[in-house]
Motif scaffolding. Sequence first.
Motif, PDB file in Angstrom:
ATOM      1  N   ASN A 151       0.860  -1.192   0.000  1.00  0.00           N
ATOM      2  CA  ASN A 151       0.000   0.000   0.000  1.00  0.00           C
ATOM      3  C   ASN A 151       0.891   1.234   0.000  1.00  0.00           C
ATOM      4  N   SER A 152       0.967   1.905  -1.123  1.00  0.00           N
ATOM      5  CA  SER A 152       1.878   3.050  -1.282  1.00  0.00           C
ATOM      6  C   SER A 152       1.567   4.180  -0.313  1.00  0.00           C
ATOM      7  N   VAL A 153       0.309   4.282   0.097  1.00  0.00           N
ATOM      8  CA  VAL A 153      -0.092   5.344   1.025  1.00  0.00           C
ATOM      9  C   VAL A 153       0.653   5.207   2.357  1.00  0.00           C
ATOM     10  N   LEU A 154       0.939   3.973   2.747  1.00  0.00           N
ATOM     11  CA  LEU A 154       1.561   3.716   4.050  1.00  0.00           C
ATOM     12  C   LEU A 154       3.085   3.687   3.995  1.00  0.00           C
ATOM     13  N   LEU A 155       3.655   3.859   2.797  1.00  0.00           N
ATOM     14  CA  LEU A 155       5.118   3.828   2.659  1.00  0.00           C
ATOM     15  C   LEU A 155       5.708   5.198   3.002  1.00  0.00           C
TER      16      LEU A 155
END
Length: 439
Positions: free
Chosen positions: A197-201
Amino acid sequence: MKKILIVDDHKDVLEALNLLLSDKYELSLALSGETAVELIKKKEFDLAIVDLKMEGMNGLEVLDKIKEISPSTKVIILTAHGTIELAVTALKKGASDFIEKPFQVDKLLVNIENILKMKDLEEKEKIQKYKLNLEKKELKFITENKELKKLLKQINTVASKAPNILIKGEGGTGKELLAKIAHIESDRSEYPFVKVNSVLLEPDKFESTLFGDKRNPGLLDYANKGTVFFKHINRLPYDSQLKLLDFLKNDLTYFQKNGVVKKYDLKIIVSTTENFNELVENGKFAEELFYLLNILEFEIPPLRSRREDIMPIANYFLDKYSKEVNKTFKGFTIEVERIFMKYDWPGNVRELENVVERLVLMTNRVNVGSKFLPPGMKYNKRSPEVVLKLYTEKMEEAEEALIRYTLDKYNGNIMKAANAMGITRATLYNKLKRYKLEK
């Protein structure tokens, strides 16, 4: 062939072990702990056999470095008589076993084989954790839409071979499902499919999350040889975009700060809900990264643009969730079908699935009615364009039905049917052609 590193500051020990093991394993030899650490930085080993007492770096120090640089490498400690306490310390630090010198050949061979088998089992468990335990037939992308059928055909051929794929579409259209299909149709289907999940990276955790740290492997370590799916790549922070760009430009090679090199073999699939051209123009997405990711591009149209898919998908979810709760339904009422077909589905397939699941849970009648539909669906306000499109479609359906009825009434006589409908014969011929009713 399994790779084994042997570390001992006595040349005769290295030569003896080389003679004993070289036929069955790929060996690397090191006369010092310092040399061993440099080898570990450059190459991944399945097992290291390390002497406990050496000049310079001792075996415990080498063990610490191995576990820091390559946590998955198993370690056997060679220990002389009288150093059992240190050997026990080595076990606490992560060594898999210790063997006393002078070692018994048979025991050493058995221990090596058992430890490597254990490592294989751990690897299989790791793969199993992320593997898509699905048959191809279970990954259903339900559609009657011609363009989507073409897209699925491409997924089964071209996309399965492409290293990087970009999937565009609104939220809930099925981008992740398409990514899974691309993975399962490829030659990587026996390996993991890992979703990121790119949002959490977050930028400060980007490297540890993807590539691991001293204690834990990263998501890409789990995904190796398989597929990594970056969901919402459009929302990846810019600093993290640049790190991902460096990784891709270096042919999926990651250079750690301690000099360790990690080389990956991955299929990369990314999804976006936003227009990349606008993101690049506004400086929110690295242009070079976009081009590296966009080797092959697919776009899934929203559900409102493929209304022929609404009821087949709804019926699929009705069957799925009714089985889960052990209920039996004949189907949806005409009213529900009408509401479904008129509704614009801003949440797309995900919203449709949630609505059907809700109806299944709440309804106890044979036919699923509209009683438990969300209120907003029953009184849906649509744009003039949508209303006009729906009106036109219904008018065309009614006109086609009238032509069929009139022709049947007059036994296919064109002149009589045209007169009865109040149109010319030429006009009726054109309409027959339009609705593909000509014989």
